[in-house]
Design an enzyme around this catalytic site. Sequence first.
Site, PDB file in Angstrom:
ATOM      1  N   ASP A  40     -52.436  56.531  26.154  1.00  0.00           N
ATOM      2  CA  ASP A  40     -51.222  57.249  26.536  1.00  0.00           C
ATOM      3  C   ASP A  40     -51.493  58.727  26.272  1.00  0.00           C
ATOM      4  OD1 ASP A  40     -48.088  56.005  26.889  1.00  0.00           O
ATOM      5  OD2 ASP A  40     -48.262  58.162  26.545  1.00  0.00           O
ATOM      6  N   ILE A  41     -50.594  59.569  26.799  1.00  0.00           N
ATOM      7  CA  ILE A  41     -50.715  61.010  26.527  1.00  0.00           C
ATOM      8  C   ILE A  41     -50.108  61.354  25.175  1.00  0.00           C
ATOM      9  CG2 ILE A  41     -48.540  61.670  27.655  1.00  0.00           C
ATOM     10  CD1 ILE A  41     -49.999  64.086  28.844  1.00  0.00           C
ATOM     11  N   LEU A  59     -53.542  61.471  32.070  1.00  0.00           N
ATOM     12  CA  LEU A  59     -53.978  60.908  33.359  1.00  0.00           C
ATOM     13  C   LEU A  59     -54.287  61.979  34.388  1.00  0.00           C
ATOM     14  CD1 LEU A  59     -51.329  58.056  33.454  1.00  0.00           C
ATOM     15  CD2 LEU A  59     -53.821  57.688  33.471  1.00  0.00           C
ATOM     16  N   GLY A  79     -49.184  53.856  32.960  1.00  0.00           N
ATOM     17  CA  GLY A  79     -48.895  55.213  32.504  1.00  0.00           C
ATOM     18  C   GLY A  79     -48.337  56.083  33.611  1.00  0.00           C
ATOM     19  N   GLY A  80     -47.605  57.114  33.218  1.00  0.00           N
ATOM     20  CA  GLY A  80     -47.098  58.095  34.174  1.00  0.00           C
ATOM     21  C   GLY A  80     -45.621  58.363  33.960  1.00  0.00           C
ATOM     22  N   SER A  82     -41.893  57.875  34.632  1.00  0.00           N
ATOM     23  CA  SER A  82     -41.292  56.587  35.023  1.00  0.00           C
ATOM     24  C   SER A  82     -39.873  56.710  35.563  1.00  0.00           C
ATOM     25  CB  SER A  82     -41.316  55.628  33.827  1.00  0.00           C
ATOM     26  OG  SER A  82     -40.494  56.132  32.802  1.00  0.00           O
ATOM     27  N   SER A 118     -42.967  50.161  41.702  1.00  0.00           N
ATOM     28  CA  SER A 118     -41.536  50.146  41.350  1.00  0.00           C
ATOM     29  C   SER A 118     -40.676  49.776  42.543  1.00  0.00           C
ATOM     30  CB  SER A 118     -41.142  51.541  40.854  1.00  0.00           C
ATOM     31  OG  SER A 118     -39.740  51.644  40.713  1.00  0.00           O
ATOM     32  N   ASN A 119     -39.511  49.232  42.231  1.00  0.00           N
ATOM     33  CA  ASN A 119     -38.519  48.958  43.280  1.00  0.00           C
ATOM     34  C   ASN A 119     -38.090  50.242  43.989  1.00  0.00           C
ATOM     35  OD1 ASN A 119     -35.566  49.818  42.267  1.00  0.00           O
ATOM     36  ND2 ASN A 119     -36.751  49.161  40.493  1.00  0.00           N
ATOM     37  N   TYR A 143     -40.406  60.129  42.703  1.00  0.00           N
ATOM     38  CA  TYR A 143     -40.987  59.052  41.877  1.00  0.00           C
ATOM     39  C   TYR A 143     -41.350  57.841  42.745  1.00  0.00           C
ATOM     40  CZ  TYR A 143     -40.796  55.007  38.712  1.00  0.00           C
ATOM     41  OH  TYR A 143     -41.074  53.839  38.051  1.00  0.00           O
TER      42      TYR A 143
END
Length: 272
Positions: A40-41, A59, A79-80, A82, A118-119, A143
Amino acid sequence: MTATPTPPFNRLLLTGAAGGLGKVLRETLRPCANVIRLSDIVDMAPALDDREEVVICDLSDKQAVHQLVEGVDAILHFGGVSTERSFEEILGANICGVFHIYEAARRHGVKRVIFASSNHVIGFYKQGEIIDAHSPRRPDSYYGLSKSYGEDMASFYFDRYGIETVSIRIGSSFPEPQNRRMMSTWLSFGDLTHLLERALYAPNVGHTVVYGASDNNDVWWDNRYAAGLGYTPQDSSEVFREKVEAQPMPAADDPARVYQGGAFVASGPFGD
Ligand code: NAI
Ligand code: 15L
């Protein structure tokens, strides 16, 4: 839930390991690998034992991601950013980030990636419309666009280099559904773990896109491609219905009630 397949992977990489889902998966994915590399960052709890490796990595840093991926057998890319943010914030973490992950996978010979999509890739469909993973995408945010791009990246790296991916369009993975919309989109942590196991171990997935939802009653997503991987969800949002429906009903034109992506469709604009 299916029994954990054996033998486990030697080393799995989990990005986003300090996040809400990462903390859960750190524990539940342990049986799937001899060693899990957690990245993770931001800082996270130190390695519990010699079956964990903790690596801080941004990332958006190509060279750092290249080093991160060395020696792993498969990648769970969680990661990223969200939630919805400005395009500039999404760009480094999600768009450059997913490119760096695939490029590092190619250079290190990693053959399987699980992408936390993601949805919000399909968030502009109306609630109640039934779609499947091949329905045209309708991203609801920068996103959602970044996740759509990630799915295209996965498709390209399979066609060009044979790296297989399962892209999971996760609905809402929290301990409980938090509102009426999540009665449809909820994914329990147990079902998420089971779906990840199937995504890791199912043979010949090419690039498969599936939805990440539990066995909820109010269904918007035909999830037959997940069933094709052997996914058999065990949980349902139904047990939370009374609690959720005690909340006030949103207005008829509230995006939370109208769109599959809920409030994301109305986020922004940023920086005006
Ligand atoms: P989260 O926001 O709690 O975790 C994401 C993690 O990524 C954070 O720990 C954050 O520090 C890290 N991160 C952000 N920018 C980074 C960067 N530049 N470099 C390295 N790491 C960075 O989100 P959550 O809920 O755990 O979700 C995990 C993944 O699943 C995300 O990719 C999210 O988009 C996806 N997802 C989650 C859903 C949910 O219901 N929880 C629904 C749909 C998708
Ligand atoms: C997502 O993609 C987000 O990462 C998560 O925080 C939730 O907002 C979820 O979608 C959702 O739509 O409920």
